[in-house]
Scaffold this motif. Structure first.
Motif, PDB file in Angstrom:
ATOM      1  N   GLY A  93       0.822  -1.205   0.000  1.00 33.28           N
ATOM      2  CA  GLY A  93       0.000   0.000   0.000  1.00 33.28           C
ATOM      3  C   GLY A  93       0.848   1.242   0.000  1.00 33.28           C
ATOM      4  O   GLY A  93       2.032   1.212   0.358  1.00 33.28           O
ATOM      5  N   ILE A  94       0.260   2.338  -0.424  1.00 35.82           N
ATOM      6  CA  ILE A  94       0.927   3.636  -0.402  1.00 35.82           C
ATOM      7  C   ILE A  94       0.002   4.657   0.236  1.00 35.82           C
ATOM      8  O   ILE A  94      -1.224   4.486   0.242  1.00 35.82           O
ATOM      9  N   LEU A  95       0.596   5.697   0.767  1.00 36.49           N
ATOM     10  CA  LEU A  95      -0.145   6.755   1.459  1.00 36.49           C
ATOM     11  C   LEU A  95       0.141   8.089   0.784  1.00 36.49           C
ATOM     12  O   LEU A  95       1.306   8.446   0.581  1.00 36.49           O
ATOM     13  N   ARG A  96      -0.895   8.805   0.432  1.00 35.10           N
ATOM     14  CA  ARG A  96      -0.749  10.133  -0.156  1.00 35.10           C
ATOM     15  C   ARG A  96      -1.765  11.064   0.500  1.00 35.10           C
ATOM     16  O   ARG A  96      -2.947  10.732   0.580  1.00 35.10           O
ATOM     17  N   PHE A  97      -1.307  12.221   0.954  1.00 34.27           N
ATOM     18  CA  PHE A  97      -2.193  13.234   1.502  1.00 34.27           C
ATOM     19  C   PHE A  97      -2.585  14.215   0.403  1.00 34.27           C
ATOM     20  O   PHE A  97      -1.811  14.480  -0.524  1.00 34.27           O
ATOM     21  N   GLY A  98      -3.771  14.783   0.517  1.00 35.74           N
ATOM     22  CA  GLY A  98      -4.205  15.789  -0.434  1.00 35.74           C
ATOM     23  C   GLY A  98      -5.659  16.133  -0.230  1.00 35.74           C
ATOM     24  O   GLY A  98      -6.477  15.255   0.081  1.00 35.74           O
ATOM     25  N   THR A  99      -5.993  17.397  -0.385  1.00 41.65           N
ATOM     26  CA  THR A  99      -7.379  17.810  -0.249  1.00 41.65           C
ATOM     27  C   THR A  99      -8.175  17.405  -1.485  1.00 41.65           C
ATOM     28  O   THR A  99      -7.615  17.141  -2.555  1.00 41.65           O
ATOM     29  N   VAL A 100      -9.484  17.380  -1.345  1.00 39.67           N
ATOM     30  CA  VAL A 100     -10.348  17.071  -2.477  1.00 39.67           C
ATOM     31  C   VAL A 100     -10.109  18.070  -3.606  1.00 39.67           C
ATOM     32  O   VAL A 100     -10.058  17.713  -4.785  1.00 39.67           O
ATOM     33  N   ALA A 101      -9.951  19.339  -3.261  1.00 37.53           N
ATOM     34  CA  ALA A 101      -9.801  20.384  -4.275  1.00 37.53           C
ATOM     35  C   ALA A 101      -8.461  20.321  -4.993  1.00 37.53           C
ATOM     36  O   ALA A 101      -8.372  20.681  -6.174  1.00 37.53           O
ATOM     37  N   ASP A 102      -7.427  19.868  -4.300  1.00 34.57           N
ATOM     38  CA  ASP A 102      -6.071  20.012  -4.852  1.00 34.57           C
ATOM     39  C   ASP A 102      -5.401  18.722  -5.300  1.00 34.57           C
ATOM     40  O   ASP A 102      -4.399  18.778  -6.014  1.00 34.57           O
TER      41      ASP A 102
END
Length: 255
Positions: A93-102
């Motif tokens: 698995g991998i983890l990525r952060f990010g807002t819905v908009a961006d």
């Protein structure tokens, strides 16, 4: 623990994402409990080093979980090397952060390919093996983010909720063949995947939100994978098991 008396004695397992972190812990525990293990990962150096450490009961295979042809080859090679696959730990698995908009669509697609498509293809690839064996165990890595949502992790949550749902469906479909499918939902585990997002500061903050007041380690998670892969769990199917120090035992005002 000898290979002939371990809880996984005689079993052949594939562990995806098996080279580092949680996957390495699972691979070590499986070998210690008597299994023959194929460590499947894109991290060549780390994977080969771990296989060398574990000896003749382990083999490293460079593997892209999102490639269906690669899964066909991996299972065939495992069959030839060790025998029919009876345990699949879909851990990669991998983890990525990010807002819905961006968050770019390409980032979401990468999360989907590794976290969601990978486990699906893995299940698909081992069904024939496990039917021939008369049964088997599939353990799919979801997350606490497959049980509840979290800001800036909408895409990641989507893939982990999907793994939870696929597990439920597959458990019904495959149970008649004595193939058990369960999902594991770790909380904050101290691994290279999580440490890259904040290091010690992130670990300390995470610990402050856990009722046990510490983050988990691969050694905390591996025994659950051993249990679910063993015959001791012969009547556990379609379950979702949190291993999170108690985080999901409360709601947003807890912690």
């Amino acid at each position: 623990m000898s290979a002939s008396t371990g809880r996984l004695a005689g079993k052949v397992a594939i562990v995806t994402g098996g080279a580092m972190g949680q996957g390495a812990g699972i691979s070590r525990a499986y070998v210690a409990e008597g299994a023959k293990v194929v460590i499947a990962d894109v991290a060549k150096d780390e994977g080969q080093a771990l296989a060398d450490e574990l000896g003749e009961s382990a083999h490293f295979a460079h593997h892209d979980v999102g490639d269906e042809a690669a899964w066909t080859s991996l299972v065939a090679d495992t069959n030839e090397r060790f025998g029919l696959v009876g345990v699949l730990a879909n851990n990669a698995g991998i983890l990525r952060f990010g807002t819905v908009a961006d968050m770019p669509a390409s980032e979401y697609e990468l999360l989907f390919r590794v976290n969601q498509l990978g486990p699906f293809l893995g299940m698909k690839a081992v069904v024939a093996n496990m039917k021939e064996l008369g049964g088997g165990a599939i353990i799919n890595a979801s997350s606490t983010e497959g049980l509840g949502g979290m800001s800036n992790l909408t895409a990641y949550c989507g893939t982990k909720f999907a793994v939870r749902g696929m597990t439920k469906g597959a458990s019904h479909e495959l149970g008649r063949f004595n193939i058990r499918v369960n999902s594991v939902h770790p909380g904050m585990i101290d691994t290279p995947m999580t440490r890259v997002h904040g290091g010690d500061v992130a670990m300390e903050y995470g610990a402050s939100k856990v009722p046990l007041r510490r983050v988990g380690h691969p050694e905390d998670v591996a025994p659950l994978y051993v249990f679910l892969g063993s015959d001791e769990a012969s009547y556990i199917n379609g379950a979702e098991i949190a291993i999170d120090g108690g985080v999901t035992a409360t709601h947003g005002f807890g912690g």
